[in-house]
Design an enzyme around this catalytic site. Structure first.
Site, PDB file in Angstrom:
ATOM      1  N   HIS A 153       0.844  -1.203   0.000  1.00 29.04           N
ATOM      2  CA  HIS A 153       0.000   0.000   0.000  1.00 29.04           C
ATOM      3  C   HIS A 153       0.875   1.247   0.000  1.00 29.04           C
ATOM      4  CE1 HIS A 153      -4.213  -1.475   1.175  1.00 29.04           C
ATOM      5  NE2 HIS A 153      -3.553  -2.456   0.601  1.00 29.04           N
TER       6      HIS A 153
ATOM      7  N   TYR B 276      -9.580   5.749   6.614  1.00 21.62           N
ATOM      8  CA  TYR B 276      -9.855   6.081   8.012  1.00 21.62           C
ATOM      9  C   TYR B 276     -10.854   7.239   7.993  1.00 21.62           C
ATOM     10  CZ  TYR B 276      -5.674   3.472   9.585  1.00 21.62           C
ATOM     11  OH  TYR B 276      -4.751   2.496   9.867  1.00 21.62           O
TER      12      TYR B 276
ATOM     13  N   PRO C  78      -5.741   0.429  18.429  1.00 23.68           N
ATOM     14  CA  PRO C  78      -5.358  -0.051  17.099  1.00 23.68           C
ATOM     15  C   PRO C  78      -5.323   0.999  15.987  1.00 23.68           C
ATOM     16  CG  PRO C  78      -7.553  -0.825  17.680  1.00 23.68           C
ATOM     17  CD  PRO C  78      -7.008  -0.156  18.885  1.00 23.68           C
TER      18      PRO C  78
ATOM     19  N   LYS D 107      -0.167  -0.284  15.035  1.00 17.93           N
ATOM     20  CA  LYS D 107       1.212  -0.381  15.531  1.00 17.93           C
ATOM     21  C   LYS D 107       1.543  -1.619  16.370  1.00 17.93           C
ATOM     22  CE  LYS D 107       3.049   3.162  13.710  1.00 17.93           C
ATOM     23  NZ  LYS D 107       3.081   2.615  12.375  1.00 17.93           N
TER      24      LYS D 107
ATOM     25  N   TYR E 157       3.426   6.220  10.152  1.00 20.38           N
ATOM     26  CA  TYR E 157       2.609   5.094   9.689  1.00 20.38           C
ATOM     27  C   TYR E 157       3.467   4.001   9.043  1.00 20.38           C
ATOM     28  CZ  TYR E 157      -1.720   2.799   8.299  1.00 20.38           C
ATOM     29  OH  TYR E 157      -2.755   1.891   8.175  1.00 20.38           O
TER      30      TYR E 157
END
Ligand code: FAD
Ligand code: DHB
Length: 391
Positions: free
Chosen positions: A72, A201, A293, A297, A385
């Site tokens: 991704h 998100y 979550p 991580k 990220y």
């Protein structure tokens, strides 16, 4: 029984550590409370950071990951019905993440361990740690009705948040930090083709939603819900209706519906046990820390811990030096707190707080706007990220 390192727990932390130690010809035995079938069927994390993917390749556990993992290059963030993309490679010198289920990582690692020496003792009951303050600790357990004593040089407590390892450290030596959030995630696995290639998100007045995936045929979804949510109140029609509402982004995106294969509720907490070492016991992974979550991580932090622990154990067994073992806690905690901060930040940014003041909500929108529009803001999200370097 005797070994150099007794590893408690066959989750990602324990299995990764075993494989790392094997590369330096250090002997270890893994004791796992559950059955192999149970461990293999536990659906949890899905996003592997860049350093975790590199680590898996370096220990020979990257073949299927390379074939079946989904690379991704970015994620979408939706708020006020508008979608904004964070592009990882352009913001992080070319780094990406890989979507590959935790249970697939666990499956690959169990297969590797069995190929080399077969030493994972599943269904080890009543595991107890002894003499951890001495130079010859031991682990006692019962397996298939037989009492067993395993003596060792070190114990690696990789047995998750509810495990026995952290509980063995004297109460007055524990330095703990905890934050519990007033919401949870309702997790769903659906037999439906992912409607787009990247994760979404979403912050919505009805609550957070996350669109993710496991394969070209399976979608993974999460909805913010109450911590004591009753699953009966979430029939499939309500689930789909809420997902459509919360993921609406005005760009034609439409979630594909399908058979819901699984529903579960995940509580949200931040937790750090700064005492990651006591005598010859070293904690790694969820046994020492939990993140909510939202930043994806948890598994990746476990990987970082065991890399640092492995290097310290290898130095000890090769040269007798205890320098890296003595530095383990401080080295690991640096990355742990960085990930705790990012997970807390993403959780605060994206969830609807049940008793949020109008001022706080306005700040949240200003934050969402800043972190998704300014290059500095997007860089902050992207760099964390894809994963900060291992200690
Ligand atoms: P665990 O996976 O908990 O493994 C511990 C093992 O020890 C278990 O097998 C357990 O059975 C065993 N054990 C426990 N007690 C004993 C005992 N007394 N004796 C012997 N064995 C014992 N993380 C990410 O990085 N990315 C994500 O996208 C992500 N998403 C998540 C989504 C959900 C819904 C959840 C619940 C978690 C998510 N996480 C994510 C977190 C991630 O799953 C955990 O951080 C990870 O499993 C930690 O690995 P671990 O090996 O430390 O612990
Ligand atoms: C998934 C889980 C997460 O916690 C996250 O932040 C992103 C994806 C997942 O399970 O796919």
């Amino acid at each position: 029984m005797k070994t150099q390192v007794a590893i408690i727990g066959a989750g990602p932390a324990g299995l990764l550590l075993a494989q790392l130690l094997r590369q330096s010809a250090i002997d270890c035995v893994i004791l796992e409370a559950r059955s192999e079938e149970y461990v293999l069927s536990r659906i949890r994390a899905g996003v592997l950071e860049h350093p975790t993917v590199e680590l898996l390749h370096s220990i020979g556990a990257g073949d299927r990951l390379a074939r079946e993992g989904l690379p991704h290059e970015g994620v979408d963030i939706v708020f006020r019905g508008e979608k904004r993309r964070i592009d990882f490679p352009s913001l992080t010198d070319g780094k990406t993440v890989t979507v590959y289920g935790q249970q697939e990582v666990v499956k690959d690692l169990i297969a590797l361990k069995k190929d080399f020496d077969g030493q994972i003792l599943f269904e080890a009951e009543n595991v107890q740690l002894h003499d951890i303050e001495s130079d010859s600790p031991s682990v006692r357990f019962t397996r298939h009705g037989e009492d067993v004593v395993l003596t060792c040089d070190f114990i690696a407590g990789c047995d998750g948040f509810h495990g026995v390892s952290r509980q063995t450290i004297p109460q007055d030596r524990l330095k703990l930090f905890e934050k519990v959030y007033p919401f949870a995630w309702l997790g769903l696995l659906a037999e439906a083709a992912p409607a787009q290639d990247e994760l979404i998100y979403s912050y919505h007045q009805n609550g957070f939603a996350l669109f993710s995936m496991r394969s070209p045929e399976v979608t993974r979804l999460y909805l913010q819900c109450h911590p004591e949510e009753n699953l009966d109140e979430w029939p499939d029609e309500r689930v789909w209706s809420e997902l459509h509402i919360r993921l609406e982004s005005g760009d034609g995106f439409r979630l594909n519906e399908g058979k819901i294969l699984r529903k579960d509720v995940t509580p949200m907490r931040s937790f750090v046990c700064e005492t990651m070492r006591h005598g010859r016991l070293f904690l790694a992974g969820d046994s020492a820390h939990i993140v909510p979550p939202t930043g994806a991580k948890g598994l990746n932090l476990a990987a970082g811990d065991v890399k640092v622990l492995n290097d310290a154990l290898v130095a000890f067994f090769k040269s007798g030096s205890t320098d890296l073992l003595d530095a383990y806690e401080a080295t690991a905690l640096k990355r742990v707190w960085a990930a705790e901060r990012f997970s807390w930040f993403m959780t605060r940014l994206l969830h609807k707080f049940p008793d949020g003041e109008p001022f706080d909500e306005a700040i949240q929108i200003a934050d969402l706007d800043y972190f998704t529009s300014s290059e500095a803001g997007r860089k902050t999200i992207a760099e964390n990220y894809v994963g900060l370097p291992f200690g």
